[in-house]
Enzyme design. Structure first.
Site, PDB file in Angstrom:
ATOM      1  N   TYR A  92     -35.230  14.425 -22.424  1.00  0.00           N
ATOM      2  CA  TYR A  92     -34.367  13.645 -21.509  1.00  0.00           C
ATOM      3  C   TYR A  92     -34.157  12.249 -22.087  1.00  0.00           C
ATOM      4  O   TYR A  92     -33.032  11.764 -22.173  1.00  0.00           O
ATOM      5  CB  TYR A  92     -35.021  13.542 -20.120  1.00  0.00           C
ATOM      6  CG  TYR A  92     -34.452  12.409 -19.308  1.00  0.00           C
ATOM      7  CD1 TYR A  92     -35.131  11.189 -19.212  1.00  0.00           C
ATOM      8  CD2 TYR A  92     -33.221  12.529 -18.691  1.00  0.00           C
ATOM      9  CE1 TYR A  92     -34.593  10.142 -18.508  1.00  0.00           C
ATOM     10  CE2 TYR A  92     -32.676  11.476 -17.981  1.00  0.00           C
ATOM     11  CZ  TYR A  92     -33.375  10.275 -17.891  1.00  0.00           C
ATOM     12  OH  TYR A  92     -32.830   9.222 -17.198  1.00  0.00           O
TER      13      TYR A  92
ATOM     14  N   SER B  18     -31.064   4.307 -19.345  1.00  0.00           N
ATOM     15  CA  SER B  18     -32.388   4.238 -18.723  1.00  0.00           C
ATOM     16  C   SER B  18     -33.363   3.451 -19.565  1.00  0.00           C
ATOM     17  O   SER B  18     -33.265   3.415 -20.792  1.00  0.00           O
ATOM     18  CB  SER B  18     -32.912   5.677 -18.557  1.00  0.00           C
ATOM     19  OG  SER B  18     -34.305   5.679 -18.351  1.00  0.00           O
TER      20      SER B  18
ATOM     21  N   LYS C  65     -30.602  10.119 -23.508  1.00  0.00           N
ATOM     22  CA  LYS C  65     -30.128   8.772 -23.174  1.00  0.00           C
ATOM     23  C   LYS C  65     -29.964   7.941 -24.448  1.00  0.00           C
ATOM     24  O   LYS C  65     -28.976   7.218 -24.604  1.00  0.00           O
ATOM     25  CB  LYS C  65     -31.095   8.080 -22.204  1.00  0.00           C
ATOM     26  CG  LYS C  65     -31.093   8.668 -20.808  1.00  0.00           C
ATOM     27  CD  LYS C  65     -29.701   8.643 -20.172  1.00  0.00           C
ATOM     28  CE  LYS C  65     -29.690   9.210 -18.773  1.00  0.00           C
ATOM     29  NZ  LYS C  65     -28.335   9.293 -18.181  1.00  0.00           N
TER      30      LYS C  65
HETATM   31  C1  WQD Z   1     -43.787   6.285 -12.016  1.00  0.00           C
HETATM   32  C2  WQD Z   1     -45.303   6.164 -12.069  1.00  0.00           C
HETATM   33  C3  WQD Z   1     -46.387   8.173 -12.748  1.00  0.00           C
HETATM   34  C4  WQD Z   1     -45.590  10.617  -9.241  1.00  0.00           C
HETATM   35  C5  WQD Z   1     -38.633   7.578 -14.150  1.00  0.00           C
HETATM   36  C6  WQD Z   1     -37.733   8.754 -14.226  1.00  0.00           C
HETATM   37  C7  WQD Z   1     -36.939   8.744 -15.475  1.00  0.00           C
HETATM   38  C8  WQD Z   1     -36.358   7.376 -15.733  1.00  0.00           C
HETATM   39  C9  WQD Z   1     -37.424   6.298 -15.732  1.00  0.00           C
HETATM   40  C10 WQD Z   1     -34.107   7.148 -14.955  1.00  0.00           C
HETATM   41  C11 WQD Z   1     -45.893   6.858 -13.290  1.00  0.00           C
HETATM   42  C12 WQD Z   1     -46.796   7.773 -11.328  1.00  0.00           C
HETATM   43  C13 WQD Z   1     -45.599   9.560 -10.124  1.00  0.00           C
HETATM   44  C14 WQD Z   1     -46.797  11.035  -8.639  1.00  0.00           C
HETATM   45  C15 WQD Z   1     -47.957   9.302  -9.815  1.00  0.00           C
HETATM   46  N1  WQD Z   1     -35.412   7.051 -14.726  1.00  0.00           N
HETATM   47  N2  WQD Z   1     -46.765   8.910 -10.392  1.00  0.00           N
HETATM   48  N3  WQD Z   1     -47.951  10.344  -8.944  1.00  0.00           N
HETATM   49  O1  WQD Z   1     -42.191   8.052 -15.088  1.00  0.00           O
HETATM   50  O2  WQD Z   1     -41.254   5.760 -14.814  1.00  0.00           O
HETATM   51  O3  WQD Z   1     -39.739   7.765 -14.992  1.00  0.00           O
HETATM   52  O4  WQD Z   1     -38.028   6.367 -14.439  1.00  0.00           O
HETATM   53  O5  WQD Z   1     -33.589   7.422 -15.987  1.00  0.00           O
HETATM   54  O6  WQD Z   1     -35.891   9.670 -15.258  1.00  0.00           O
HETATM   55  O7  WQD Z   1     -38.532   9.913 -14.202  1.00  0.00           O
HETATM   56  O8  WQD Z   1     -41.099   7.303 -12.930  1.00  0.00           O
HETATM   57  O9  WQD Z   1     -41.554   7.790 -10.575  1.00  0.00           O
HETATM   58  O10 WQD Z   1     -41.950   9.618 -12.312  1.00  0.00           O
HETATM   59  O11 WQD Z   1     -43.477   7.661 -12.216  1.00  0.00           O
HETATM   60  O12 WQD Z   1     -49.026   8.696 -10.079  1.00  0.00           O
HETATM   61  O13 WQD Z   1     -46.852  12.003  -7.822  1.00  0.00           O
HETATM   62  O14 WQD Z   1     -45.833   6.823 -10.923  1.00  0.00           O
HETATM   63  O15 WQD Z   1     -47.488   8.691 -13.466  1.00  0.00           O
HETATM   64  O16 WQD Z   1     -47.004   6.114 -13.755  1.00  0.00           O
HETATM   65  P1  WQD Z   1     -41.154   7.194 -14.521  1.00  0.00           P
HETATM   66  P2  WQD Z   1     -41.991   8.186 -11.947  1.00  0.00           P
END
Ligand code: WQD
Length: 351
Positions: free
Chosen positions: A151, A126, A155
């Site tokens: 987590y 990731s 990785k």
């Molecule tokens: C993206 C953006 C949130 C929800 C993910 C996975 C992690 C890894 C990397 C695989 C952030 C914002 C989110 C909401 C929001 N993947 N958001 N309101 O944090 O990049 O991590 O990708 O390994 O496992 O969790 O992705 O989709 O959680 O968030 O504003 O209700 O969307 O703050 O800026 P993230 P995400």
């Protein structure tokens, strides 16, 4: 036809990868204990491919049960390892559960890889290994930074374990660093089945749009980015899936000159949270009900991929646009609502 063992085959990226492998002439078996997935997703795979997939309902933390799969399948040509816990927030609350599950399962698997001389091993890593990068876009040479969660450490440690393993064993390994996988298979027969309230952006958007969530929170709009919201690299899950097939082919054709090779799997485009919401509203014609809330601890401000290495070395090209990601995610959410029995998404209903 070479046989590939996919761990976590009933999961989101695992199921899409099984479809792509089958469509590219591979035979596939799955190992998934269904603790966070439903075997019913295999029905979706069968509808798309016409192939019935055997799933071993085994916890990879049980060495004897894991070993028995290899003893029964002497013709495994390669392994793609997805099975792991991946909820960032949960990992902060329960670090030992994450270290135990994600590391013990990997080590058990690698012991069997060595014992049964499996030639190729592809690991689901990731972009989280990059932490908060100083420079973007990130390349595979960008040094990892302290992870933002247990987590993320699983990785990073997983990559190190595999790297050292590959030096001591003939197995050739590939580490695939996903950015943000989103969307659903174009058939809308398989897609993401978040358990409980989704933490990830796109399922949060679609569940808000369909009315499952009354109002969505944007976690902060005061970041030093073009519109104040965080920037990510969203990539269609089917593009991610195809990169796994290309990785296995690349290894089987003996093209890899490294014992353990890393590839970034991102679109190469940085998209902000507000831009993602805008795109969703455009493709769905739904006005999304959201409010701006506080920043989410641990969030990376901005990250997106330099994907040159995967494009040049694997011949990987992304097929799906951000609009495609949003439209397939939305059609999938609508299907789940229309046919409540199609798949249930809560653990209690999964089986
Ligand atoms: C993206 C953006 C949130 C929800 C993910 C996975 C992690 C890894 C990397 C695989 C952030 C914002 C989110 C909401 C929001 N993947 N958001 N309101 O944090 O990049 O991590 O990708 O390994 O496992 O969790 O992705 O989709 O959680 O968030 O504003 O209700 O969307 O703050 O800026 P993230 P995400």
């Amino acid at each position: 036809m070479s046989k590939i063992l996919v761990t976590g085959g009933c999961g989101y990226i695992g199921s899409h990868t099984i479809v792509d492998l089958i469509e590219n002439g591979f035979e596939v078996i799955s190992v998934d204990d269904n603790s966070r997935s439903t075997p019913r997703i295999l029905e979706g795979i069968e509808k798309i491919t016409g192939k019935k997939i055997k799933n071993y309902k085994v916890d990879l933390c049980d060495f004897d049960d894991t070993y028995a799969i290899f003893a029964e399948n002497s013709d495994i040509a390669g392994i793609i390892h997805f099975a792991a816990y991946k909820a960032v927030g949960e990992s902060v609350e329960q670090p030992l559960m994450y270290f135990e599950n994600n590391m013990f399962s990997l080590i058990n698997l690698l012991k069997c890889v060595a014992e049964f001389n499996i030639p190729h091993f592809v690991f689901s890593s990731s972009c989280t290994v990059y932490g908060n990068p100083d420079k973007i876009p990130v390349t595979e040479a960008t040094p990892p930074k302290p992870a933002e969660s247990p987590y993320g450490y699983t990785k990073q440690m997983g990559e190190q374990i595999i790297n050292e393993f590959s030096k001591a064993n003939p197995t050739k390994c590939i580490l695939l660093r996903y950015f943000n996988p989103v969307g659903a298979h174009p058939s809308i027969l398989i897609g993401e089945l978040p358990i409980g309230k989704p933490a990830n952006l796109v399922p949060a958007i679609t569940q808000t749009a369909i009315g499952k969530i009354p109002v969505m929170q944007v976690h902060g709009d005061d970041y030093p980015t073009r519109d104040g919201s965080c920037i990510r690299d969203y990539i269609h899950v089917s593009d991610i899936a195809h990169a796994h097939t290309l990785s296995i082919k690349y290894l089987q054709e003996g093209q890899s000159t490294q014992r353990c090779e890393v590839f970034n799997l991102g679109s190469g485009n940085g998209v902000s949270v507000l831009e993602a919401i805008n795109t969703f509203e455009k493709v769905s014609s739904v006005k999304l009900n959201y409010v701006i809330g506080p920043r989410r601890p641990g969030d990376v401000i901005a990250i997106y991929a330099n994907n040159d290495h995967a494009r040049k070395t694997l011949g990987w090209e992304t097929k799906y646009s951000l609009e495609d990601m949003m439209s397939t995610a939305w059609k999938w959410e609508q299907r789940l609502k229309a046919d409540a029995n199609f798949y249930q998404s809560r653990p209690a209903d999964l089986n």
